[in-house]
Write an enzyme that holds these catalytic residues in place. Structure first.
Site, PDB file in Angstrom:
ATOM      1  CE  LYS A  40      -3.079   0.069   3.294  1.00  0.00           C
ATOM      2  NZ  LYS A  40      -3.896   0.353   4.502  1.00  0.00           N
TER       3      LYS A  40
ATOM      4  CE  LYS B  78      -2.432  -1.180  11.005  1.00  0.00           C
ATOM      5  NZ  LYS B  78      -3.019  -0.342   9.943  1.00  0.00           N
TER       6      LYS B  78
ATOM      7  CG  ASP C 222      -5.938   0.269  11.924  1.00  0.00           C
ATOM      8  OD1 ASP C 222      -5.777   0.463  10.717  1.00  0.00           O
ATOM      9  OD2 ASP C 222      -6.568  -0.727  12.353  1.00  0.00           O
TER      10      ASP C 222
HETATM   11  P1  NDP Z   1     -12.625   2.970  13.886  1.00  0.00           P
HETATM   12  O1  NDP Z   1     -12.209   2.374  15.166  1.00  0.00           O
HETATM   13  O2  NDP Z   1     -12.749   4.446  13.775  1.00  0.00           O
HETATM   14  O3  NDP Z   1     -13.975   2.330  13.382  1.00  0.00           O
HETATM   15  C1  NDP Z   1     -14.108   0.971  13.191  1.00  0.00           C
HETATM   16  C2  NDP Z   1     -15.549   0.655  12.835  1.00  0.00           C
HETATM   17  O4  NDP Z   1     -15.631  -0.705  12.427  1.00  0.00           O
HETATM   18  C3  NDP Z   1     -16.502   0.812  14.018  1.00  0.00           C
HETATM   19  O5  NDP Z   1     -17.773   1.166  13.544  1.00  0.00           O
HETATM   20  C4  NDP Z   1     -16.492  -0.590  14.616  1.00  0.00           C
HETATM   21  O6  NDP Z   1     -17.635  -0.895  15.393  1.00  0.00           O
HETATM   22  C5  NDP Z   1     -16.436  -1.437  13.372  1.00  0.00           C
HETATM   23  N1  NDP Z   1     -15.776  -2.713  13.697  1.00  0.00           N
HETATM   24  C6  NDP Z   1     -14.536  -2.873  14.210  1.00  0.00           C
HETATM   25  N2  NDP Z   1     -14.273  -4.170  14.432  1.00  0.00           N
HETATM   26  C7  NDP Z   1     -15.374  -4.829  14.055  1.00  0.00           C
HETATM   27  C8  NDP Z   1     -15.721  -6.185  14.038  1.00  0.00           C
HETATM   28  N3  NDP Z   1     -14.865  -7.143  14.468  1.00  0.00           N
HETATM   29  N4  NDP Z   1     -16.951  -6.520  13.551  1.00  0.00           N
HETATM   30  C9  NDP Z   1     -17.816  -5.557  13.118  1.00  0.00           C
HETATM   31  N5  NDP Z   1     -17.528  -4.251  13.127  1.00  0.00           N
HETATM   32  C10 NDP Z   1     -16.337  -3.890  13.577  1.00  0.00           C
HETATM   33  O7  NDP Z   1     -11.543   2.433  12.801  1.00  0.00           O
HETATM   34  P2  NDP Z   1     -11.231   2.993  11.346  1.00  0.00           P
HETATM   35  O8  NDP Z   1     -12.446   3.565  10.747  1.00  0.00           O
HETATM   36  O9  NDP Z   1     -10.005   3.813  11.443  1.00  0.00           O
HETATM   37  O10 NDP Z   1     -10.816   1.655  10.584  1.00  0.00           O
HETATM   38  C11 NDP Z   1     -11.746   0.875   9.838  1.00  0.00           C
HETATM   39  C12 NDP Z   1     -11.002  -0.007   8.858  1.00  0.00           C
HETATM   40  O11 NDP Z   1     -10.243   0.807   7.951  1.00  0.00           O
HETATM   41  C13 NDP Z   1      -9.979  -0.961   9.466  1.00  0.00           C
HETATM   42  O12 NDP Z   1      -9.923  -2.133   8.684  1.00  0.00           O
HETATM   43  C14 NDP Z   1      -8.667  -0.196   9.326  1.00  0.00           C
HETATM   44  O13 NDP Z   1      -7.559  -1.061   9.342  1.00  0.00           O
HETATM   45  C15 NDP Z   1      -8.875   0.426   7.958  1.00  0.00           C
HETATM   46  N6  NDP Z   1      -8.062   1.594   7.642  1.00  0.00           N
HETATM   47  C16 NDP Z   1      -8.027   2.685   8.455  1.00  0.00           C
HETATM   48  C17 NDP Z   1      -7.288   3.788   8.100  1.00  0.00           C
HETATM   49  C18 NDP Z   1      -7.293   5.024   8.918  1.00  0.00           C
HETATM   50  O14 NDP Z   1      -6.689   6.012   8.478  1.00  0.00           O
HETATM   51  N7  NDP Z   1      -7.947   5.080  10.057  1.00  0.00           N
HETATM   52  C19 NDP Z   1      -6.461   3.801   6.882  1.00  0.00           C
HETATM   53  C20 NDP Z   1      -6.629   2.631   6.046  1.00  0.00           C
HETATM   54  C21 NDP Z   1      -7.389   1.576   6.439  1.00  0.00           C
HETATM   55  P3  NDP Z   1     -17.526  -0.924  17.001  1.00  0.00           P
HETATM   56  O15 NDP Z   1     -17.350   0.507  17.398  1.00  0.00           O
HETATM   57  O16 NDP Z   1     -18.779  -1.535  17.442  1.00  0.00           O
HETATM   58  O17 NDP Z   1     -16.311  -1.751  17.327  1.00  0.00           O
HETATM   59  O1  2IT Z   2      -4.133   0.918   7.423  1.00  0.00           O
HETATM   60  C1  2IT Z   2      -3.665   2.058   7.270  1.00  0.00           C
HETATM   61  O2  2IT Z   2      -3.175   2.423   6.197  1.00  0.00           O
HETATM   62  C2  2IT Z   2      -3.724   2.985   8.407  1.00  0.00           C
HETATM   63  N1  2IT Z   2      -4.269   2.626   9.451  1.00  0.00           N
HETATM   64  C3  2IT Z   2      -3.105   4.342   8.303  1.00  0.00           C
HETATM   65  C4  2IT Z   2      -1.626   4.271   8.517  1.00  0.00           C
HETATM   66  C5  2IT Z   2      -0.925   5.600   8.614  1.00  0.00           C
HETATM   67  O3  2IT Z   2       0.278   5.545   8.911  1.00  0.00           O
HETATM   68  O4  2IT Z   2      -1.516   6.651   8.405  1.00  0.00           O
END
Ligand code: NDP
Ligand code: 2IT
Length: 460
Positions: A128, A140, A180
C-alpha cells in the site's frame, strides 16, 4: 516462434513453482497465523507473471525475504484501572519492510489483536505504502486492549504505558505510527504526549494523525474515507458510471466510514446503511451524517441510538446483515473478513456494480473471486484505502519543513495520489496480462517498487 513460446512457458513454470515453494514454507513457518497467510496468499497469487519476466527476483530470494518481517516486537503493557486493579495487555509493533522509507503504519486497539492480525496488516502496508509513490516502508502495531467502556483516565493510562515501551523503537526517520481501529485523535494525543515527555523534545514527525493544533495535517481525518471514494469514482468513471444518483451501503461507523459517507453524499449518492459491531442501520431516506457524527465522534455511543432521532429508520442486530441491502456500490469500511462468500453472492444477486474496500482485507478470498467472476468492479483495500497513509506522509513532509498546508492543498494532492494509484494499478494489470483486475494490478505495482529497492540494497 515455437521456441519463444516454450521459453515463455518454461519461465512461467519456474515462476509458478518458486511461488508455490515459498508459500509452502510460509504456511509451515506461520501455521497458526490465519489472517497473515490469507494476505500472503492473495499477493503471491498475483506475482507469478512478475517472476516469469524478472527471474533476477527469484535469484535474489525476494519472496523469501519479503514475507519475513525485518523485526517483530512484542511487549507487556501493564496499567491500573479506575478501581485500582492491575491489568496486563499485550503490545505489538511489526517493522515489516524498510527498504523504501521509515516503517509507517497505524496502531490498532481491539480485543482481537494478535501477532497474525498485526502481521497481515503490516504485510499489506508494505505494498500500500509503495503504491502511494511516497518514501514510506511498511509497519503496523497495536494491542489486544479493548477501549470500549473504558473511562478517559483509563485510556490515558493505557496509552502512556503502551508508549513507554513503544518509544524505544520509533522515531521520525525510524518508524512512524498513526491511528487505526480504536485509535483516533484522543489516543494519538496521549501517546504523542508521553513520547514527548520521555524524550524531552518535540519530534513532531514521530506520529501522524496528530491534532492540527500540534503538528497534525488538515485533511488527515478525512483522508482514508475521501480517498476511497475518489478511487472508486475513478473506477466508475472508466465504465461510464458515477456516484450521482446511486444507492450506497457503507459498513462501519468509525473514521473511515464517516468520511466515506460524507464524500459519497457530496458526490450525489444516497447512502442508506452503516453499521457497528452490534448491528446496522437502514435509513431509506439516506443516513443523516450530523446525527452519526455526533453519536460516534462526540458521544462515543452505539449505532442503535440513531433511530431515537430518526424513528423512520430501522436498526437490525448483527453487522453482517448489512450486505443483504440492495445497493449499486458497497464500501466495506469496518474490519477484516466482514464480507464472506455468501455475503458477496448476495450483493451480486442484488446487482451491485462496484465494491471498494475502505477497510483492510474486508473481503475473504472466496468473496473476491465471486466479485471478479461476476464482473463487479472491485477496488482492493491496499489501493482504495491508501489515502490515509498517503496524507500521513504529507503530514510528515509538513512536519519536516515546519510549514502547514491548507485543506484544499492537501485534498488536491490526495486526489492526485488516488488517481495515480488507480492508473498505475490498471497499467500493471494490463502489462501482466490481467486487464481490469485491480487486485493483480495493485499487488504487482506495489511489489515491483519494493522488490527493486531490495535488489539494489543487497541481501539484508
Ligand atoms: P474505527 O475504530 O474508527 O472504526 C471501526 C468501525 O468498524 C466501528 O464502527 C467498529 O464498530 C467497526 N468494527 C470494528 N471491528 C469490528 C468487528 N470485528 N466486527 C464488526 N464491526 C467492527 O476504525 P477505522 O475507521 O479507522 O478503521 C476501519 C477499517 O479501515 C480498518 O480495517 C482499518 O484497518 C482500515 N483503515 C483505516 C485507516 C485510517 O486512516 N484510520 C487507513 C486505512 C485503512 P464498534 O465501534 O462496534 O467496534
Ligand atoms: O491501514 C492504514 O493504512 C492505516 N491505518 C493508516 C496508517 C498511517 O500511517 O496513516
Amino acid at each position: 516462434m515455437a521456441m519463444v513460446i516454450n521459453m515463455k512457458d518454461e519461465r512461467l513454470r519456474k515462476a509458478n513453482s518458486y511461488v508455490n515453494k515459498v508459500y509452502e514454507e510460509v504456511t509451515k513457518r506461520n501455521a497458526n497465523e490465519v489472517e497473515f497467510l490469507q494476505a500472503v496468499k492473495e499477493i503471491f497469487h498475483s506475482l507469478t507473471p512478475v517472476f516469469a519476466r524478472n527471474p533476477q527476483y527469484i535469484e535474489n530470494g525476494i519472496l523469501e525475504r519479503i514475507v519475513e518481517p525485518e523485526r517483530v516486537i512484542s511487549f507487556r503493557v501493564p496499567w491500573v484501572d479506575d478501581y485500582g486493579k492491575v491489568k496486563v495487555n499485550r503490545g505489538f509493533r511489526v517493522q515489516f519492510n524498510g527498504s523504501i522509507g521509515p516503517y509507517k503504519g497505524g496502531i490498532r486497539f481491539h480485543p482481537s489483536v494478535n501477532a497474525s492480525i498485526i502481521k497481515f496488516l503490516g504485510f499489506e502496508q508494505i505494498f500500500k505504502n509503495a503504491l502511494t509513490g511516497q518514501a514510506i516502508g511498511g509497519g503496523k502495531g497495536g494491542s489486544d486492549f479493548d477501549p470500549k467502556g473504558k473511562s478517559d483516565a483509563e485510556i490515558m493510562r493505557f496509552c502512556q504505558s503502551f508508549m513507554t515501551e513503544l518509544s524505544k523503537y520509533i522515531g521520525s526517520d525510524v518508524d512512524v505510527p498513526a491511528g487505526d481501529i480504536g485509535v483516533g485523535a484522543r489516543e494519538i494525543g496521549y501517546m504523542f504526549g508521553q513520547y514527548r515527555r520521555l524524550r524531552g523534545n518535540f519530534d513532531s514527525g514521530v506520529f501522524t494523525g496528530k491534532g492540527v493544533g500540534y503538528g497534525g495535517s488538515l485533511g488527515r481525518t478525512e483522508a482514508t474515507g475521501y480517498g476511497c471514494v475518489y478511487f472508486v469514482n475513478e473506477m466508475l468513471q472508466d465504465r461510464g458510471l458515477s456516484f450521482e444518483g446511486s444507492t450506497v451501503v457503507i459498513s462501519g461507523s468509525g473514521n473511515v466510514s464517516i468520511y466515506a459517507i460524507e464524500k459519497a453524499q457530496e458526490f450525489g449518492a444516497k447512502v442508506v446503511a452503516c453499521s457497528d459491531s452490534g448491528g446496522y442501520i437502514y435509513d431509506e431516506k439516506g443516513i443523516c451524517l450530523d446525527t452519526l457524527k455526533h453519536l460516534k465522534e462526540v458521544e462515543r455511543n452505539r449505532i442503535c441510538e440513531y433511530v431515537k432521532e430518526h424513528p423512520h429508520a430501522q436498526y437490525r442486530e448483527g453487522s453482517e446483515g448489512i450486505w443483504s441491502i440492495p445497493c449499486d456500490i458497497a464500501l466495506p469500511c469496518a474490519t477484516q473478513n466482514e464480507i464472506d462468500e455468501e455475503s458477496a453472492k448476495l450483493l451480486v444477486k442484488n446487482n451491485v456494480k462496484a465494491v471498494g474496500e475502505g477497510a483492510n482485507m474486508p473481503s475473504t478470498l472466496d468473496a473476491i473471486d465471486v466479485f471478479l467472476e461476476n464482473n463487479v468492479l472491485f477496488a482492493p483495500g491496499k489501493a482504495a484505502n491508501a489515502g490515509g497513509v498517503a496524507v500521513s506522509a504529507l503530514e510528515m513532509a509538513q512536519n519536516s519543513s515546519r510549514i502547514s498546508w491548507d485543506f484544499e492543498q492537501v485534498d488536491e494532492q490526495l486526489k492526485q495520489i488516488m488517481m495515480n494509484i488507480y492508473r498505475n494499478s490498471v497499467q500493471a494489470a494490463e502489462e501482466y496480462g490481467e486487464p481490469g483486475n485491480l487486485v493483480v494490478g495493485s499487488n504487482i505495482a506495489g511489489f515491483i517498487k519494493v522488490a527493486d529497492a531490495m535488489m539494489i540494497q543487497g541481501i539484508i
